[in-house]
Design an enzyme around this catalytic site. Structure first.
Site, PDB file in Angstrom:
ATOM      1  N   GLY A   1       1.019  -1.365  -0.045  1.00 52.01           N
ATOM      2  CA  GLY A   1       0.145   0.166  -0.005  1.00 52.01           C
ATOM      3  C   GLY A   1       0.925   1.339  -0.177  1.00 52.01           C
TER       4      GLY A   1
ATOM      5  N   GLY B   1      -0.677   4.644  -0.796  1.00 52.85           N
ATOM      6  CA  GLY B   1      -1.769   5.058  -0.218  1.00 52.85           C
ATOM      7  C   GLY B   1      -1.288   6.274   0.742  1.00 52.85           C
TER       8      GLY B   1
ATOM      9  N   ASP C   1      -1.264   6.249   4.235  1.00 52.84           N
ATOM     10  CA  ASP C   1      -0.276   5.948   5.190  1.00 52.84           C
ATOM     11  C   ASP C   1       1.133   5.057   4.705  1.00 52.84           C
TER      12      ASP C   1
ATOM     13  N   LEU D   1      -1.708  -8.390  -3.615  1.00 55.98           N
ATOM     14  CA  LEU D   1      -2.219  -9.047  -2.498  1.00 55.98           C
ATOM     15  C   LEU D   1      -3.060 -10.122  -2.908  1.00 55.98           C
TER      16      LEU D   1
ATOM     17  N   LEU E   1      -0.087  -2.410   4.664  1.00 60.35           N
ATOM     18  CA  LEU E   1      -1.014  -1.296   4.988  1.00 60.35           C
ATOM     19  C   LEU E   1      -2.019  -1.288   3.537  1.00 60.35           C
TER      20      LEU E   1
ATOM     21  N   SER F   1      -9.848   0.246   1.212  1.00 61.52           N
ATOM     22  CA  SER F   1      -9.948   0.884   2.519  1.00 61.52           C
ATOM     23  C   SER F   1     -11.296   1.744   2.552  1.00 61.52           C
TER      24      SER F   1
ATOM     25  N   THR G   1      -8.234  -1.655  12.263  1.00 61.78           N
ATOM     26  CA  THR G   1      -9.069  -0.517  12.370  1.00 61.78           C
ATOM     27  C   THR G   1     -10.314  -0.387  13.430  1.00 61.78           C
TER      28      THR G   1
ATOM     29  N   GLU H   1     -12.852   0.517  12.800  1.00 65.16           N
ATOM     30  CA  GLU H   1     -14.293  -0.178  12.163  1.00 65.16           C
ATOM     31  C   GLU H   1     -14.642  -1.415  12.610  1.00 65.16           C
TER      32      GLU H   1
ATOM     33  N   TYR I   1     -16.117  -4.294   5.140  1.00 65.70           N
ATOM     34  CA  TYR I   1     -14.795  -3.811   5.246  1.00 65.70           C
ATOM     35  C   TYR I   1     -14.430  -4.215   6.560  1.00 65.70           C
TER      36      TYR I   1
ATOM     37  N   LYS J   1     -11.696  -6.903   8.116  1.00 69.65           N
ATOM     38  CA  LYS J   1     -10.648  -6.373   8.851  1.00 69.65           C
ATOM     39  C   LYS J   1     -10.544  -7.347  10.437  1.00 69.65           C
TER      40      LYS J   1
ATOM     41  N   HIS K   1      -7.382   8.423  10.854  1.00 69.11           N
ATOM     42  CA  HIS K   1      -6.370   9.423  10.675  1.00 69.11           C
ATOM     43  C   HIS K   1      -6.253  10.087   9.342  1.00 69.11           C
TER      44      HIS K   1
ATOM     45  N   ARG L   1      -4.781  12.400   2.502  1.00 69.49           N
ATOM     46  CA  ARG L   1      -5.991  11.448   2.437  1.00 69.49           C
ATOM     47  C   ARG L   1      -6.643  11.549   1.034  1.00 69.49           C
TER      48      ARG L   1
HETATM   49  P1  NAP Z   1      -5.323   4.054   1.173  1.00 67.58           P
HETATM   50  O1  NAP Z   1      -5.051   5.514   1.251  1.00 67.58           O
HETATM   51  O2  NAP Z   1      -6.730   3.704   0.751  1.00 67.58           O
HETATM   52  O3  NAP Z   1      -4.244   3.052   0.631  1.00 67.58           O
HETATM   53  C1  NAP Z   1      -4.576   1.834   0.494  1.00 67.58           C
HETATM   54  C2  NAP Z   1      -3.606   1.212  -0.315  1.00 67.58           C
HETATM   55  O4  NAP Z   1      -3.664  -0.222  -0.736  1.00 67.58           O
HETATM   56  C3  NAP Z   1      -3.232   1.862  -1.863  1.00 67.58           C
HETATM   57  O5  NAP Z   1      -1.697   2.027  -1.842  1.00 67.58           O
HETATM   58  C4  NAP Z   1      -3.731   0.769  -2.475  1.00 67.58           C
HETATM   59  O6  NAP Z   1      -3.114   0.657  -4.011  1.00 67.58           O
HETATM   60  C5  NAP Z   1      -3.516  -0.546  -2.288  1.00 67.58           C
HETATM   61  N1  NAP Z   1      -4.141  -1.676  -2.368  1.00 67.58           N
HETATM   62  C6  NAP Z   1      -5.467  -1.695  -2.533  1.00 67.58           C
HETATM   63  N2  NAP Z   1      -5.720  -3.198  -3.031  1.00 67.58           N
HETATM   64  C7  NAP Z   1      -4.556  -3.665  -3.164  1.00 67.58           C
HETATM   65  C8  NAP Z   1      -4.115  -5.032  -3.811  1.00 67.58           C
HETATM   66  N3  NAP Z   1      -4.863  -5.941  -3.949  1.00 67.58           N
HETATM   67  N4  NAP Z   1      -2.649  -5.347  -3.769  1.00 67.58           N
HETATM   68  C9  NAP Z   1      -1.820  -4.476  -3.360  1.00 67.58           C
HETATM   69  N5  NAP Z   1      -2.205  -3.137  -2.895  1.00 67.58           N
HETATM   70  C10 NAP Z   1      -3.473  -3.003  -2.808  1.00 67.58           C
HETATM   71  O7  NAP Z   1      -5.664   3.804   2.763  1.00 67.58           O
HETATM   72  P2  NAP Z   1      -4.906   4.304   3.954  1.00 67.58           P
HETATM   73  O8  NAP Z   1      -5.522   5.414   4.625  1.00 67.58           O
HETATM   74  O9  NAP Z   1      -3.354   4.765   3.519  1.00 67.58           O
HETATM   75  O10 NAP Z   1      -4.890   3.206   5.186  1.00 67.58           O
HETATM   76  C11 NAP Z   1      -3.704   2.211   5.288  1.00 67.58           C
HETATM   77  C12 NAP Z   1      -4.154   0.877   5.912  1.00 67.58           C
HETATM   78  O11 NAP Z   1      -4.671   1.329   7.166  1.00 67.58           O
HETATM   79  C13 NAP Z   1      -5.480   0.303   5.062  1.00 67.58           C
HETATM   80  O12 NAP Z   1      -5.270  -1.279   5.430  1.00 67.58           O
HETATM   81  C14 NAP Z   1      -6.498   0.699   5.986  1.00 67.58           C
HETATM   82  O13 NAP Z   1      -7.753  -0.048   5.888  1.00 67.58           O
HETATM   83  C15 NAP Z   1      -6.042   0.850   7.514  1.00 67.58           C
HETATM   84  N6  NAP Z   1      -6.750   1.721   8.268  1.00 67.58           N
HETATM   85  C16 NAP Z   1      -6.952   3.124   7.868  1.00 67.58           C
HETATM   86  C17 NAP Z   1      -7.242   4.056   8.847  1.00 67.58           C
HETATM   87  C18 NAP Z   1      -7.353   5.555   8.183  1.00 67.58           C
HETATM   88  O14 NAP Z   1      -8.039   6.140   9.020  1.00 67.58           O
HETATM   89  N7  NAP Z   1      -6.691   5.806   7.210  1.00 67.58           N
HETATM   90  C19 NAP Z   1      -7.739   3.784  10.042  1.00 67.58           C
HETATM   91  C20 NAP Z   1      -7.515   2.352  10.340  1.00 67.58           C
HETATM   92  C21 NAP Z   1      -6.996   1.460   9.520  1.00 67.58           C
HETATM   93  P3  NAP Z   1      -3.961   1.653  -5.136  1.00 67.58           P
HETATM   94  O15 NAP Z   1      -3.116   2.837  -5.084  1.00 67.58           O
HETATM   95  O16 NAP Z   1      -3.172   0.894  -6.195  1.00 67.58           O
HETATM   96  O17 NAP Z   1      -5.232   1.602  -4.850  1.00 67.58           O
HETATM   97  O1  G4F Z   2     -14.360   9.433   6.107  1.00 69.46           O
HETATM   98  P1  G4F Z   2     -15.149   8.125   6.256  1.00 69.46           P
HETATM   99  O2  G4F Z   2     -15.496   7.529   4.803  1.00 69.46           O
HETATM  100  O3  G4F Z   2     -14.381   7.197   7.057  1.00 69.46           O
HETATM  101  P2  G4F Z   2     -14.705   6.013   7.668  1.00 69.46           P
HETATM  102  O4  G4F Z   2     -16.011   5.495   7.263  1.00 69.46           O
HETATM  103  O5  G4F Z   2     -14.814   6.080   9.184  1.00 69.46           O
HETATM  104  O6  G4F Z   2     -13.589   4.866   7.583  1.00 69.46           O
HETATM  105  C1  G4F Z   2     -12.252   5.338   7.644  1.00 69.46           C
HETATM  106  O7  G4F Z   2     -11.606   5.104   8.919  1.00 69.46           O
HETATM  107  C2  G4F Z   2     -11.696   3.887   9.295  1.00 69.46           C
HETATM  108  C3  G4F Z   2     -11.122   3.849  11.144  1.00 69.46           C
HETATM  109  O8  G4F Z   2     -12.189   4.142  11.629  1.00 69.46           O
HETATM  110  C4  G4F Z   2     -10.646   3.224   8.431  1.00 69.46           C
HETATM  111  F1  G4F Z   2     -10.568   1.891   8.792  1.00 69.46           F
HETATM  112  C5  G4F Z   2     -11.032   3.252   6.879  1.00 69.46           C
HETATM  113  O9  G4F Z   2     -10.280   2.620   6.374  1.00 69.46           O
HETATM  114  C6  G4F Z   2     -11.157   4.638   6.486  1.00 69.46           C
HETATM  115  O10 G4F Z   2     -10.152   5.330   6.649  1.00 69.46           O
HETATM  116  O11 G4F Z   2     -16.563   8.314   6.940  1.00 69.46           O
HETATM  117  C7  G4F Z   2     -16.379   9.109   8.134  1.00 69.46           C
HETATM  118  C8  G4F Z   2     -18.085   9.302   8.647  1.00 69.46           C
HETATM  119  C9  G4F Z   2     -19.046   8.105   8.259  1.00 69.46           C
HETATM  120  O12 G4F Z   2     -20.061   7.989   9.389  1.00 69.46           O
HETATM  121  C10 G4F Z   2     -19.839   8.240   7.048  1.00 69.46           C
HETATM  122  O13 G4F Z   2     -21.063   8.196   6.927  1.00 69.46           O
HETATM  123  O14 G4F Z   2     -18.525  10.244   7.877  1.00 69.46           O
HETATM  124  C11 G4F Z   2     -19.600  10.008   7.390  1.00 69.46           C
HETATM  125  N1  G4F Z   2     -20.055  10.940   6.027  1.00 69.46           N
HETATM  126  C12 G4F Z   2     -20.951  12.025   5.753  1.00 69.46           C
HETATM  127  N2  G4F Z   2     -20.987  12.172   4.636  1.00 69.46           N
HETATM  128  C13 G4F Z   2     -19.588  10.780   4.791  1.00 69.46           C
HETATM  129  C14 G4F Z   2     -20.380  11.601   4.208  1.00 69.46           C
HETATM  130  N3  G4F Z   2     -18.476   9.817   4.488  1.00 69.46           N
HETATM  131  C15 G4F Z   2     -17.983  10.155   3.314  1.00 69.46           C
HETATM  132  N4  G4F Z   2     -16.950   9.222   2.890  1.00 69.46           N
HETATM  133  N5  G4F Z   2     -18.634  11.037   2.367  1.00 69.46           N
HETATM  134  C16 G4F Z   2     -19.739  11.642   2.617  1.00 69.46           C
HETATM  135  O15 G4F Z   2     -20.311  12.680   1.889  1.00 69.46           O
END
Ligand code: NAP
Ligand code: G4F
Length: 337
Positions: free
Chosen positions: A8, A11, A13, A59, A80, A84, A125, A127, A149, A153, A179, A184
């Site tokens: 990842g 992405g 992170d 993956l 990572l 997501s 996560t 979630e 999702y 996870k 985060h 983002r």
């Molecule tokens: P992100 O920006 O969506 O990045 C996801 C990465 O995974 C991208 O590089 C994507 O590649 C890659 N990927 C998806 N499918 C794949 C596959 N089949 N094989 C190889 N690579 C693949 O997510 P992020 O916010 O950086 O999050 C990083 C990790 O932390 C994820 O596992 C997410 O679920 C987890 N997480 C995130 C948060 C958060 O708030 N950000 C919180 C908790 C957990 P492409 O660019 O090609 O799509």
């Molecule tokens: O920004 P979101 O899409 O993030 P969500 O669903 O919390 O997921 C993110 O955080 C997780 C950790 O808890 C990660 F595991 C996951 O990979 C991802 O990074 O939505 C946040 C909230 C939700 O309740 C959604 O219903 O915002 C609400 N929302 C309201 N209007 C919206 C919108 N979300 C999105 N994406 N777009 C809207 O227009």
């Protein structure tokens, strides 16, 4: 020189972590899927494209996973990669389960077979807590995922714990609360809001369309959370850790803060699908509801307790929601300027 492999890497992170590990003098390998269009804008933003060795990695291809580990034999493996976006997981439940669930089983099996000494980090996560059983949520809080999702996870988390317990592998699970950052993805709600707000600042007056304004999230700064991932792999033993700020904010409040960053106040009128946010001075329509952004099942409240990470790893968040909002709005204005 320690070797780290990050899945990842393209992405949010993955790129922050790569930057951090490069600063720590690691040799960083980044796994990326073959895409028809170049997808390295985040590495360019951080000016590290030429400092990471990119490796073709999907993956879903066990042979690719196995051979990558066999060739690189990294000291640290950060998984990572994921589909997501929670919203998409309702539309693509099978591929999300394959990538976010089975993909982790592929890695663990390959590591167990050919590189059991490699330290493994799984991106779990908040979630997984879904319909929350404790407030705030901590490592011992039971899971109740509310999306494909979240379900995938939970499986990946328990597989990580199972390989740790069964084979004595250094397999750690970081349960990270939301985060955000300048990097983002634009579909996530914080960045969707800050991009729109930057547009208003630059004269592009498009009302922002959102879904559920009442859900609450615990938002931290991604740049600090990747430091926590690294600390987890430096601990004496593998474990499970929550990273969070312990502060919660409603989506509606985040929108207010973001508009406030460009000196616009919001007055809310109506309720439910008819709720609208108007500029307090000009009465321009800033925010409206579009039900297409509602989810089939919602996670209403996430707020984490990261006291174990503070005690064992010495990790705690630094950037609060006000500063985070400012950073993101400012960056999006710069990108438009
Ligand atoms: P992100 O920006 O969506 O990045 C996801 C990465 O995974 C991208 O590089 C994507 O590649 C890659 N990927 C998806 N499918 C794949 C596959 N089949 N094989 C190889 N690579 C693949 O997510 P992020 O916010 O950086 O999050 C990083 C990790 O932390 C994820 O596992 C997410 O679920 C987890 N997480 C995130 C948060 C958060 O708030 N950000 C919180 C908790 C957990 P492409 O660019 O090609 O799509
Ligand atoms: O920004 P979101 O899409 O993030 P969500 O669903 O919390 O997921 C993110 O955080 C997780 C950790 O808890 C990660 F595991 C996951 O990979 C991802 O990074 O939505 C946040 C909230 C939700 O309740 C959604 O219903 O915002 C609400 N929302 C309201 N209007 C919206 C919108 N979300 C999105 N994406 N777009 C809207 O227009």
């Amino acid at each position: 020189m320690k070797k780290a492999f990050i899945t990842g890497i393209t992405g949010q992170d993955g790129s922050w972590l790569a930057k951090y590990l490069i600063q720590k003098n690691y040799k960083v390998y980044g796994g990326m899927r073959r895409t028809s269009t170049v997808n390295l804008w985040r590495l360019d933003f951080l000016d590290i494209r030429n400092k990471v060795e990119l490796v073709e990695f999907d993956l879903l291809d066990y042979s690719n996973v196995f051979n990558t580990i066999k060739t690189l034999r990294p000291d640290e493996f950060y998984n990572l990669a994921a589909q997501s976006f929670v919203g998409t997981s309702f539309k693509q439940p099978i591929s999300t389960s394959m990538i976010d669930g089975m993909g982790v089983a592929y890695i663990l099996d390959a590591l167990h077979t050919i590189a059991p000494e490699t330290k493994f980090y799984q991106a779990s996560t908040s979630e997984m807590y879904g319909k929350v059983r404790d407030i705030p949520q901590k490592e011992s809080t039971p899971f109740h995922p509310r999306s494909p999702y979240g379900c995938a996870k939970v499986y990946a988390h328990w597989m990580t714990v199972n390989y740790r317990e069964s084979y004595d592998m250094f397999a750690t699970s970081g349960i990270l609360f939301n985060h955000e950052s300048e990097l983002r993805g634009p579909e996530f709600v914080t960045r969707k809001i800050t991009i729109n707000v930057a547009g208003w600042k630059m004269g592009k007056k498009e009302p922002l369309e959102l879904g559920n304004l009442d859900s609450e999230r615990d938002w931290g700064y991604a740049k600090e959370y990747v430091e926590g991932m690294h600390l987890m792999l430096q601990a004496d033993k593998p474990d499970t850790f929550v990273l969070a700020t312990g502060q919660k904010t409603k989506i509606r409040t985040f929108a207010e803060k973001a508009f406030h960053a460009i000196d616009r106040g919001i007055v809310w009128e109506g309720s439910g699908e008819d709720e609208k946010g108007y500029d307090a001075k000009t009465r321009e329509l800033l925010v409206k509801i579009n039900p297409k952004f509602y989810r089939p099942a919602e996670v209403d409240l996430l707020i984490g307790d990261a006291s174990k990470a503070k005690e064992v790893l010495g990790w705690s968040y630094k950037t609060g929601i006000e500063e985070l909002t400012q950073i993101m709005v400012k960056s999006d204005i710069n990108l438009l300027a």
